[in-house]
Design an enzyme around this catalytic site. Sequence first.
Site, PDB file in Angstrom:
ATOM      1  CD  GLU A  33      43.737  18.868 -22.511  1.00 28.32           C
ATOM      2  OE1 GLU A  33      42.606  19.468 -22.176  1.00 28.32           O
ATOM      3  OE2 GLU A  33      43.682  18.656 -23.854  1.00 28.32           O
ATOM      4  CD  GLU A  74      39.834  18.271 -18.848  1.00 34.46           C
ATOM      5  OE1 GLU A  74      39.718  18.324 -19.993  1.00 34.46           O
ATOM      6  OE2 GLU A  74      39.008  18.970 -18.316  1.00 34.46           O
ATOM      7  CD  GLU A  81      40.280  16.565 -26.572  1.00 33.47           C
ATOM      8  OE1 GLU A  81      39.496  17.220 -26.124  1.00 33.47           O
ATOM      9  OE2 GLU A  81      41.676  17.067 -26.205  1.00 33.47           O
ATOM     10  CE  LYS A 100      39.049  14.781 -31.116  1.00 42.24           C
ATOM     11  NZ  LYS A 100      39.879  15.790 -31.664  1.00 42.24           N
ATOM     12  CG  ASP A 101      30.822  16.825 -29.830  1.00 39.80           C
ATOM     13  OD1 ASP A 101      31.941  17.314 -29.728  1.00 39.80           O
ATOM     14  OD2 ASP A 101      29.948  16.880 -30.808  1.00 39.80           O
TER      15      ASP A 101
END
Length: 132
Positions: A33, A74, A81, A100-101
């Site tokens: 990430e 995060e 995801e 996801k949004d």
Amino acid sequence: MDLKNNKNRWKHTKFKQSFYHACQGLKTVMGEERNLRFHLLAAALALVLGWFLKLAASEWLWLFLSITLVIINEIWNTVAENIVDLVTDYQYHILAKKAKDMAAGAVLLSAFFALIVALIIFVPKIYNLLLS
Ligand SMILES: Nc1ncnc2c1ncn2[C@@H]1O[C@H](COP(=O)(O)OP(=O)(O)OP(=O)(O)O)[C@@H](O)[C@H]1O
């Protein structure tokens, strides 16, 4: 193989093994990430600045809370995801987009919270430093 055996297949009996897998998870998310690495860099800068400006104990607590919130969100965003990509196999689905949004929205909110905390703590101190 019956269902019960299958379910227990990945169960960890030892604390050490569970701890190892949790550390593997942190290592994976940090490696994959880019956003998390950016947040960690920002957190490191805030910590150095906090040390330089000699923050009070309560200010350190707010700073640590903000940093932890952003990192945890995060990580959950990445979890969402991965699960969405696994389930959809990278095919478009409106529920995948919503999930996801929403996860990204949680990161945004926590980053906004961290920004407010940083402004409240650092701006007056930097201002006083510049005046003196
Ligand atoms: N399977 C899908 N179906 C529908 N929309 C999707 C799908 N996958 C991704 N999207 C849309 O694309 C956006 C970006 O998704 P992606 O998986 O690329 O995240 P990302 O940009 O890597 O996020 P981050 O920067 O947090 O890692 C999502 O917020 C969503 O709106």
